[in-house]
Scaffold this motif. Structure first.
Motif, PDB file in Angstrom:
ATOM      1  N   GLY A 189       0.787  -1.231   0.000  1.00 42.11           N
ATOM      2  CA  GLY A 189       0.000   0.000   0.000  1.00 42.11           C
ATOM      3  C   GLY A 189       0.815   1.274   0.000  1.00 42.11           C
ATOM      4  N   SER A 190       2.092   1.193   0.430  1.00 44.11           N
ATOM      5  CA  SER A 190       2.867   2.427   0.554  1.00 44.11           C
ATOM      6  C   SER A 190       4.363   2.134   0.497  1.00 44.11           C
ATOM      7  N   VAL A 191       5.112   3.212   0.286  1.00 44.62           N
ATOM      8  CA  VAL A 191       6.571   3.194   0.379  1.00 44.62           C
ATOM      9  C   VAL A 191       6.948   4.195   1.462  1.00 44.62           C
ATOM     10  N   SER A 192       7.869   3.818   2.337  1.00 44.68           N
ATOM     11  CA  SER A 192       8.313   4.731   3.386  1.00 44.68           C
ATOM     12  C   SER A 192       9.824   4.903   3.318  1.00 44.68           C
ATOM     13  N   TRP A 193      10.318   6.000   3.899  1.00 41.03           N
ATOM     14  CA  TRP A 193      11.758   6.211   4.016  1.00 41.03           C
ATOM     15  C   TRP A 193      11.992   7.345   5.006  1.00 41.03           C
ATOM     16  N   THR A 194      13.245   7.587   5.335  1.00 40.20           N
ATOM     17  CA  THR A 194      13.606   8.715   6.183  1.00 40.20           C
ATOM     18  C   THR A 194      14.499   9.658   5.381  1.00 40.20           C
ATOM     19  N   PHE A 195      14.523  10.938   5.802  1.00 39.58           N
ATOM     20  CA  PHE A 195      15.469  11.872   5.203  1.00 39.58           C
ATOM     21  C   PHE A 195      15.875  12.923   6.221  1.00 39.58           C
ATOM     22  N   ASP A 196      17.005  13.550   5.966  1.00 42.88           N
ATOM     23  CA  ASP A 196      17.530  14.590   6.844  1.00 42.88           C
ATOM     24  C   ASP A 196      16.700  15.859   6.657  1.00 42.88           C
ATOM     25  N   PRO A 197      15.996  16.325   7.683  1.00 41.41           N
ATOM     26  CA  PRO A 197      15.100  17.477   7.507  1.00 41.41           C
ATOM     27  C   PRO A 197      15.824  18.794   7.262  1.00 41.41           C
ATOM     28  N   LEU A 198      17.146  18.836   7.451  1.00 47.11           N
ATOM     29  CA  LEU A 198      17.899  20.064   7.210  1.00 47.11           C
ATOM     30  C   LEU A 198      18.259  20.273   5.742  1.00 47.11           C
ATOM     31  N   VAL A 199      18.156  19.231   4.925  1.00 48.30           N
ATOM     32  CA  VAL A 199      18.582  19.333   3.521  1.00 48.30           C
ATOM     33  C   VAL A 199      17.394  19.802   2.680  1.00 48.30           C
ATOM     34  N   ARG A 200      17.444  21.057   2.240  1.00 48.44           N
ATOM     35  CA  ARG A 200      16.304  21.680   1.554  1.00 48.44           C
ATOM     36  C   ARG A 200      15.867  20.916   0.315  1.00 48.44           C
ATOM     37  N   ARG A 201      16.809  20.566  -0.543  1.00 45.03           N
ATOM     38  CA  ARG A 201      16.422  19.960  -1.818  1.00 45.03           C
ATOM     39  C   ARG A 201      15.710  18.625  -1.586  1.00 45.03           C
ATOM     40  N   ASN A 202      16.130  17.891  -0.553  1.00 45.15           N
ATOM     41  CA  ASN A 202      15.470  16.616  -0.255  1.00 45.15           C
ATOM     42  C   ASN A 202      14.079  16.841   0.320  1.00 45.15           C
ATOM     43  N   ALA A 203      13.935  17.860   1.160  1.00 43.56           N
ATOM     44  CA  ALA A 203      12.618  18.155   1.723  1.00 43.56           C
ATOM     45  C   ALA A 203      11.637  18.533   0.615  1.00 43.56           C
ATOM     46  N   TYR A 204      12.073  19.388  -0.313  1.00 42.69           N
ATOM     47  CA  TYR A 204      11.174  19.804  -1.400  1.00 42.69           C
ATOM     48  C   TYR A 204      10.847  18.619  -2.305  1.00 42.69           C
TER      49      TYR A 204
END
Length: 263
Positions: free
Chosen positions: A116-131
């Motif tokens: 039903g879904s795909v999940s992952w984590t990312f560094d919230p400080l990295v702007r390009r990844n957040a966008y």
């Protein structure tokens, strides 16, 4: 169809990777992307990738003119989900849509298996990844995880606290969900562009700044990078605990949060 369109736009061929030779290529690429030095821990070990590929986990590769330029690997998780543990794109292939093509390959892989879904984590400080994650893909941040992986020695994250945002991305897109890309005028600033924390005073909508280039700060101004890590972690962690959810991210680098997840 979406996966095919993304692959065509990026000019890449997406394949599931199997066999020691291809997985060694994947290992070398990820070490290059992370800047992993001799003695560092790799982003994901070769033996784990071999085990994933052999036992039904996900290991995908993006090929450009026959060269492996992108890799992603993940495993089956609770709730009928694929958890994407690591993904990286070669420097020469960035900006070509390879990351998007890899994500859509993961989504198609999950759909074929009834997930039903795909999940992952990312560094919230990295702007390009957040966008990319929150706006371009439309993934939803559901949890703030302080120092999730503990101390890391993989090159990119050396010496930094491993705070992460945990996101989920539905295999079937929700047409009713549109990420916010601009903060409303009524939004209250709880972390400003200078890194100063301000009170939210229970406002319906909050906005939270990020540093322009945290990777440069880590290298050249590590004290400033640590300040941003602590400030952002404190603000987002407190907001999540108080019932706010991230509803989007602006091009100028601000998280937008709303109580209950609606803006």
């Amino acid at each position: 169809m979406v996966e095919l369109l993304a692959s065509a736009r990026a000019g890449v061929r997406l394949l599931s990777l199997h066999g020691t030779a291809d997985l060694r290529r994947a290992d070398r690429l990820l070490r290059q992307v992370w800047g992993t030095r001799p003695g560092d821990d790799p982003p994901i070990s070769l033996d784990v990738m071999c085990a994933l590929a052999h036992t039904g986990g996900y290991v995908g590769g993006a090929f450009l003119e026959g060269e492996l330029v992108g890799v992603a690997a993940g495993f089956l998780a609770s709730g009928a989900s694929l958890h994407s543990h690591v993904a990286g794109v070669a420097p020469r292939a960035r900006g070509l849509g390879v990351g998007l093509a890899l994500k859509e390959h993961q989504r198609a892989w999950a759909a074929e298996r009834g997930l039903g879904s795909v999940s992952w984590t990312f560094d919230p400080l990295v702007r390009r990844n957040a966008y990319f994650n929150l706006v371009k893909l439309g993934a939803r941040a559901v949890e703030y995880l302080p120092d999730f992986y503990g101390p890391m020695t993989d090159g990119i994250n050396d010496g930094d606290v491993s705070d992460r945002l945990f996101v989920t991305w539905p295999v079937v897109p929700d047409p009713a969900f549109t990420p916010v890309t601009e903060a409303p005028e009524s939004a209250v600033t709880v972390l400003d562009e200078a890194g100063a924390v301000r009170p939210g005073n229970g406002a319906a909508v909050l906005r939270c700044a990020t540093p322009r280039d945290v990777e440069r700060l880590r290298e050249n101004e590590p004290g400033e990078a640590r300040h941003w890590r602590a400030a952002l972690g404190g603000v987002l962690g407190a907001a999540f605990a108080d019932g706010y959810r991230i509803t989007g991210f602006t091009r100028s680098g601000w998280y937008v949060l709303a109580r209950g997840g609606t803006a």
